[in-house]
Scaffold this motif. Structure first.
Motif, mmCIF file in Angstrom:
data_model
loop_
_atom_site.group_PDB
_atom_site.id
_atom_site.type_symbol
_atom_site.label_atom_id
_atom_site.label_comp_id
_atom_site.label_asym_id
_atom_site.label_seq_id
_atom_site.Cartn_x
_atom_site.Cartn_y
_atom_site.Cartn_z
ATOM 1 N N GLU A 65 0.817 -1.213 0.000
ATOM 2 C CA GLU A 65 0.000 0.000 0.000
ATOM 3 C C GLU A 65 0.855 1.270 0.000
ATOM 4 O O GLU A 65 0.798 2.068 0.934
ATOM 5 C CB GLU A 65 -0.932 -0.001 1.209
ATOM 6 N N ASP A 73 3.842 3.282 -5.989
ATOM 7 C CA ASP A 73 2.476 2.938 -6.366
ATOM 8 C C ASP A 73 2.367 2.810 -7.884
ATOM 9 O O ASP A 73 1.730 1.893 -8.399
ATOM 10 C CB ASP A 73 1.498 3.987 -5.843
ATOM 11 N N TRP A 74 3.001 3.710 -8.604
ATOM 12 C CA TRP A 74 2.972 3.642 -10.059
ATOM 13 C C TRP A 74 3.590 2.328 -10.551
ATOM 14 O O TRP A 74 3.033 1.653 -11.425
ATOM 15 C CB TRP A 74 3.707 4.842 -10.655
ATOM 16 N N ARG A 76 3.846 -0.467 -8.877
ATOM 17 C CA ARG A 76 2.973 -1.567 -8.452
ATOM 18 C C ARG A 76 1.827 -1.748 -9.446
ATOM 19 O O ARG A 76 1.524 -2.859 -9.861
ATOM 20 C CB ARG A 76 2.424 -1.296 -7.040
ATOM 21 N N VAL A 77 1.220 -0.648 -9.857
ATOM 22 C CA VAL A 77 0.072 -0.705 -10.759
ATOM 23 C C VAL A 77 0.484 -1.015 -12.197
ATOM 24 O O VAL A 77 -0.082 -1.899 -12.840
ATOM 25 C CB VAL A 77 -0.722 0.627 -10.707
ATOM 26 N N HIS A 78 1.481 -0.307 -12.714
ATOM 27 C CA HIS A 78 1.821 -0.410 -14.131
ATOM 28 C C HIS A 78 2.803 -1.539 -14.471
ATOM 29 O O HIS A 78 2.815 -2.008 -15.602
ATOM 30 C CB HIS A 78 2.395 0.919 -14.637
ATOM 31 N N LYS A 80 3.557 -4.185 -12.066
ATOM 32 C CA LYS A 80 3.385 -5.324 -11.144
ATOM 33 C C LYS A 80 4.659 -5.567 -10.336
ATOM 34 O O LYS A 80 5.076 -6.687 -10.130
ATOM 35 C CB LYS A 80 2.998 -6.595 -11.906
ATOM 36 N N GLY A 82 5.509 -4.136 -6.978
ATOM 37 C CA GLY A 82 5.358 -3.437 -5.710
ATOM 38 C C GLY A 82 6.499 -3.750 -4.758
ATOM 39 O O GLY A 82 7.078 -4.822 -4.800
#
Length: 114
Positions: A65, A73-74, A76-78, A80, A82
């Motif tokens: 988180e 965060d970017w 983690r999202v774009h 994978k 994290g």
């Protein structure tokens, strides 16, 4: 040849990395006896450097988180990926792509273009 650095928090934890400047590919070796390996391809790192170019942002070291609008965060999202900013932040600073931000949880990505 791997380079060794302390993690973002600067404590006793250290990691090693291999970095290919020509492709921007990264291989991070961490954990007990460097038994954990993370890789980030050059295209993903290049995209992150362009996205955050010339900006100070939260680094986002939390594994699951990271703060919204952080580089962690970017990734983690774009991508994978994290939880790698504990390693990628110091690596980017050491390699000259970034510097510590104005607060201990922030990083400034130097202007970057493709």
């Amino acid at each position: 040849m791997a380079t060794e650095l302390p993690t973002w928090s600067g404590g006793k934890q250290r990691f090693r990395y291999e970095f290919d400047r020509s492709t921007l590919g990264v291989r991070i070796l961490c954990g007990d006896n460097c038994s954990r390996i993370y890789q980030l391809d050059g295209a993903s790192l290049r995209e992150a450097l362009v996205k955050f170019s010339g900006k100070e942002s939260p680094v986002g070291i939390h594994r699951t988180e990271p703060p919204a609008d952080s580089i962690g965060d970017w990734l983690r999202v774009h991508c994978k990926r994290g939880g790698i900013m504990s390693y990628l932040g110091p690596l980017l600073i050491h390699e000259g792509y970034a510097k510590r931000g104005t607060e201990k949880d922030r990083i400034y990505i130097k202007p970057f273009s493709v």
